[in-house]
Design an enzyme around this catalytic site. Structure first.
Site, PDB file in Angstrom:
ATOM      1  CG  ASP A 122      -6.845  -2.531  -3.080  1.00 24.33           C
ATOM      2  OD1 ASP A 122      -7.440  -1.853  -2.225  1.00 24.33           O
ATOM      3  OD2 ASP A 122      -5.612  -2.720  -3.057  1.00 24.33           O
ATOM      4  CG  HIS A 142      -5.789  -2.364   0.753  1.00 24.71           C
ATOM      5  ND1 HIS A 142      -5.110  -1.949  -0.372  1.00 24.71           N
ATOM      6  CD2 HIS A 142      -5.179  -1.733   1.796  1.00 24.71           C
ATOM      7  CE1 HIS A 142      -4.158  -1.109  -0.031  1.00 24.71           C
ATOM      8  NE2 HIS A 142      -4.166  -0.967   1.275  1.00 24.71           N
ATOM      9  CB  SER A 169      -0.957  -0.045   1.199  1.00 20.46           C
ATOM     10  OG  SER A 169      -1.948   0.954   1.105  1.00 20.46           O
TER      11      SER A 169
END
Length: 257
Positions: A199, A232, A128
């Site tokens: 995501d 995610h 991320s």
């Protein structure tokens, strides 16, 4: 994502602010030490979260260094303080880049790698916002300088980004076209980017656009992998991909089939 705080750590000074980085966790190689990779956590997380996962991977020749980002106000959370490698107001190619924060984190990463033995291959990876910082470190390596013009001191042999995006993407291609040396380094640097189609935090198109931007700018050793249904977070399928890719590109002993 969790919203952990950092413990006291070393500071990285810029012209305006001093960033206090949290605790660094190290996973020692279980076999012959051939590579060292700094792995960067996501927004609001800490280094210990990833060190626990990385310790389980079948990569005995890699030393993992897992630092913790400074705790700072983050614009995307309305100024709420949490661990962050840089400030971000919106995850998109059009949002302004926090160059001061990016440079401070890239300096911290390079400092962690700079004391490794000369025969050890060096890399940066992350998840991320950590992936975004890893990609920013890749551009520092390519241009041999940080965004503020200071020299970048280490040679990188691999970049891994999971569920991330590319900061400063708008100017990358033009900057590379102005330097043959930088273009050559970009063409030879292996980069692995992975992103889930599901995501919900960093939209898939940001990862895909980042990969396209890097490829068009001249990063020729770039591999982009997408995963159906992946949100995610990471999965064994994705970490297997990372293990196989690192083993191949870093020439590690005990290659996996």
């Amino acid at each position: 994502m969790s919203f952990g705080s950092t413990s006291g750590g070393s500071g990285s000074r810029t012209s305006q602010r001093t960033f206090e980085f949290g605790r660094t966790h190290v996973v020692r190689p279980k076999g012959k030490h051939q590579a060292t990779i700094v792995w960067l956590h996501g927004l609001g997380d800490k280094g210990s979260s990833w060190s626990q996962l990385l310790e389980t991977l079948p990569l005995p020749n890699i030393k993992w260094i897992c630092p913790t980002a400074p705790t700072r106000p983050v614009a995307i959370f309305g100024g709420f303080p949490c661990t962050a490698w840089f400030d971000v107001g919106d995850i998109s190619e059009d949002s302004p880049d926090d160059l001061e924060g990016l440079d401070a984190s890239a300096v911290h990463v390079a400092n962690l790698l700079s004391t490794e033995p000369p025969d050890i291959k060096l890399g940066v990876g992350g998840f991320s916002m950590g992936a975004a910082t890893a990609l920013y470190s890749a551009t520092c390596h390519v241009f041999r300088q940080y965004g503020n013009g200071s020299p970048y001191p280490v040679h990188l042999s691999a970049i891994v980004g999971l569920s991330g995006w590319l900061p400063c993407s708008r100017t990358l291609k033009n900057r590379l076209e102005g330097s043959n040396d930088a273009a050559r380094r970009a063409a030879s640097l292996p980069v692995l980017l992975c992103h889930g189609l599901g995501d919900e935090v960093v939209a898939y198109n940001h990862g895909e656009n980042s990969a396209q931007t890097l490829s068009l700018a001249g990063f020729r050793n770039l591999t982009f992998r997408s995963y159906n249904g992946l949100g995610h977070y990471t999965t064994p399928e994705e970490t297997d991909e990372v293990c196989n890719w690192l083993t191949a590109w870093l020439g590690l002993d005990g290659s996996r089939s």
